[in-house]
Design an enzyme around this catalytic site. Sequence first.
Site, PDB file in Angstrom:
ATOM      1  N   HIS A 105       0.846  -1.200   0.000  1.00 62.31           N
ATOM      2  CA  HIS A 105       0.000   0.000   0.000  1.00 62.31           C
ATOM      3  C   HIS A 105       0.882   1.251   0.000  1.00 62.31           C
ATOM      4  O   HIS A 105       0.564   2.246  -0.654  1.00 62.31           O
ATOM      5  CB  HIS A 105      -0.931  -0.038   1.201  1.00 62.31           C
ATOM      6  CG  HIS A 105      -1.767   1.188   1.327  1.00 62.31           C
ATOM      7  ND1 HIS A 105      -2.612   1.600   0.327  1.00 62.31           N
ATOM      8  CD2 HIS A 105      -1.868   2.101   2.311  1.00 62.31           C
ATOM      9  CE1 HIS A 105      -3.202   2.712   0.700  1.00 62.31           C
ATOM     10  NE2 HIS A 105      -2.771   3.043   1.896  1.00 62.31           N
ATOM     11  N   ASP A 152      -6.830   8.730  -5.776  1.00 65.49           N
ATOM     12  CA  ASP A 152      -6.567   9.826  -4.830  1.00 65.49           C
ATOM     13  C   ASP A 152      -5.091  10.196  -4.917  1.00 65.49           C
ATOM     14  O   ASP A 152      -4.316   9.549  -5.643  1.00 65.49           O
ATOM     15  CB  ASP A 152      -6.968   9.459  -3.392  1.00 65.49           C
ATOM     16  CG  ASP A 152      -6.183   8.288  -2.812  1.00 65.49           C
ATOM     17  OD1 ASP A 152      -5.200   7.857  -3.445  1.00 65.49           O
ATOM     18  OD2 ASP A 152      -6.559   7.810  -1.728  1.00 65.49           O
ATOM     19  N   LYS A 162      -9.976  12.515  -3.514  1.00 63.43           N
ATOM     20  CA  LYS A 162     -10.835  11.620  -2.704  1.00 63.43           C
ATOM     21  C   LYS A 162     -10.604  11.883  -1.221  1.00 63.43           C
ATOM     22  O   LYS A 162      -9.484  12.036  -0.794  1.00 63.43           O
ATOM     23  CB  LYS A 162     -10.501  10.155  -3.003  1.00 63.43           C
ATOM     24  CG  LYS A 162     -11.240   9.161  -2.138  1.00 63.43           C
ATOM     25  CD  LYS A 162     -10.886   7.718  -2.471  1.00 63.43           C
ATOM     26  CE  LYS A 162      -9.661   7.249  -1.726  1.00 63.43           C
ATOM     27  NZ  LYS A 162      -9.316   5.849  -2.010  1.00 63.43           N
ATOM     28  N   ARG A 217     -11.863  10.382   2.680  1.00 64.69           N
ATOM     29  CA  ARG A 217     -12.670   9.451   3.470  1.00 64.69           C
ATOM     30  C   ARG A 217     -13.270  10.228   4.626  1.00 64.69           C
ATOM     31  O   ARG A 217     -12.564  10.976   5.298  1.00 64.69           O
ATOM     32  CB  ARG A 217     -11.818   8.297   3.999  1.00 64.69           C
ATOM     33  CG  ARG A 217     -11.530   7.293   2.939  1.00 64.69           C
ATOM     34  CD  ARG A 217     -10.873   6.057   3.460  1.00 64.69           C
ATOM     35  NE  ARG A 217     -10.338   5.303   2.333  1.00 64.69           N
ATOM     36  CZ  ARG A 217     -11.056   4.505   1.558  1.00 64.69           C
ATOM     37  NH1 ARG A 217     -12.321   4.302   1.810  1.00 64.69           N
ATOM     38  NH2 ARG A 217     -10.508   3.881   0.538  1.00 64.69           N
ATOM     39  N   ASP A 276      -5.173   1.454  -9.160  1.00 64.44           N
ATOM     40  CA  ASP A 276      -5.043   1.528  -7.702  1.00 64.44           C
ATOM     41  C   ASP A 276      -4.286   0.302  -7.208  1.00 64.44           C
ATOM     42  O   ASP A 276      -4.157  -0.695  -7.929  1.00 64.44           O
ATOM     43  CB  ASP A 276      -6.445   1.578  -7.062  1.00 64.44           C
ATOM     44  CG  ASP A 276      -6.446   2.375  -5.757  1.00 64.44           C
ATOM     45  OD1 ASP A 276      -5.364   2.671  -5.232  1.00 64.44           O
ATOM     46  OD2 ASP A 276      -7.552   2.690  -5.273  1.00 64.44           O
ATOM     47  N   THR A 332     -13.750  -2.373  -0.701  1.00 63.43           N
ATOM     48  CA  THR A 332     -15.222  -2.338  -0.781  1.00 63.43           C
ATOM     49  C   THR A 332     -15.713  -1.768  -2.112  1.00 63.43           C
ATOM     50  O   THR A 332     -16.915  -1.712  -2.357  1.00 63.43           O
ATOM     51  CB  THR A 332     -15.804  -1.475   0.343  1.00 63.43           C
ATOM     52  OG1 THR A 332     -15.352  -0.120   0.149  1.00 63.43           O
ATOM     53  CG2 THR A 332     -15.355  -1.963   1.707  1.00 63.43           C
ATOM     54  N   GLY A 339     -15.597   1.318  -3.030  1.00 65.33           N
ATOM     55  CA  GLY A 339     -16.053   2.705  -2.916  1.00 65.33           C
ATOM     56  C   GLY A 339     -15.191   3.672  -3.728  1.00 65.33           C
ATOM     57  O   GLY A 339     -15.727   4.570  -4.396  1.00 65.33           O
TER      58      GLY A 339
HETATM   59  C1  R5P Z   1      -6.534   3.381  -0.283  1.00 59.27           C
HETATM   60  O1  R5P Z   1      -5.799   4.249   0.128  1.00 59.27           O
HETATM   61  C2  R5P Z   1      -6.150   2.357  -1.296  1.00 59.27           C
HETATM   62  O2  R5P Z   1      -5.160   2.803  -2.154  1.00 59.27           O
HETATM   63  C3  R5P Z   1      -7.363   1.933  -2.078  1.00 59.27           C
HETATM   64  O3  R5P Z   1      -7.849   3.061  -2.803  1.00 59.27           O
HETATM   65  C4  R5P Z   1      -8.423   1.460  -1.140  1.00 59.27           C
HETATM   66  O4  R5P Z   1      -7.917   0.415  -0.351  1.00 59.27           O
HETATM   67  C5  R5P Z   1      -9.638   0.980  -1.859  1.00 59.27           C
HETATM   68  O5  R5P Z   1     -10.618   0.742  -0.895  1.00 59.27           O
HETATM   69  P1  R5P Z   1     -12.146   0.740  -1.307  1.00 59.27           P
HETATM   70  O6  R5P Z   1     -12.269  -0.187  -2.465  1.00 59.27           O
HETATM   71  O7  R5P Z   1     -12.842   0.225  -0.058  1.00 59.27           O
HETATM   72  O8  R5P Z   1     -12.525   2.145  -1.625  1.00 59.27           O
END
Ligand code: R5P
Length: 319
Positions: A130, A169, A192, A194, A219, A224, A226
Amino acid sequence: MSSIKIFAGSSHPALAQSIAAEARVPLGGLRVTRFSNENIKIKIDENVRGSDVFVIQTSAAPLSDHIVELLILIDALKFASAARITAVVPYFPYARSDKKDEARISITARLMADLLETAGADRVLTMTLHAPQILGFFRKPADQLLATPILKEHFEREDLSRSVVVATDAGAGKIAGHFAKRLHLPMAIIDKRRVDDSELAMSSALIGEVEGKDAIIYDDEIATGGSIQEAARILRHFGAVRVRAGATHAVLSGPVLERLGSAGLDELVVTDTIPVSPEKARGLSNLHVLSTAKLFADAIVRIHNGQSVSEMMEEPGES
Ligand code: R5P
């Protein structure tokens, strides 16, 4: 270095088999027993004394069980006198818990690194962390593979002359930028935010030009859904013609089917670092799962032979 051996925990048998087949090394024999009190016993069924051992275990449900299984497996190999143990962890556990962004919380990715080392791992091989800084949590050598070459090959099968790579993001900007550079494409970034820990991502603005273009959202993982759902909505709002998405890790948790179902993606491409259940595969009709087995097998053989792993991620002319 002594003979190479590959063992696997029970998190992702299909990937482990494919990696072993690509490396031309049979999977080592072991037996996992789960007792009625939930204790796990692992018995290695062959001699590993003096061997260069690779242990494959990814982060997949049931996550805590698989983490403990990996630690016990490494411990058993260490006390069976393996010469060197490399933990091959395609999706690193707790990778998103990589910073102290609230008071009184654990940086659990660092704890995972400590646990692997305490169990007896001499090295770690993983894919698309990550945040690359997680490599700094290890006090032993750690190699990070990127899925970029695999995803690049997939997307390049189509004409990309009107395409733009989009980061969900600012945090994903670096990895998306790397992908855009490899594909020789421009990039855009979505703003983006949260709201809290509710796993709901909200976006309202976009940096870059997407009107009339084919967008490839890129990404590190889809959890999830989102982030991808929001990105697709905002890209269409700003005039993108086609919206595809690529990500390394298919976590696919919680309300992912509903969210991706309503995102209207033209294509969704992930890799097999985490097993995708038949239910999820059925629910995501335009899903493509690409194999990482060859990349992991090549890296294992290179580590065994003392060759560079980072070289595998370089394009011709880069160093
Ligand atoms: C977040 O910082 C990661 O890079 C992904 O964008 C995130 O894990 C995606 O999560 P979700 O699919 O729940 O939005």
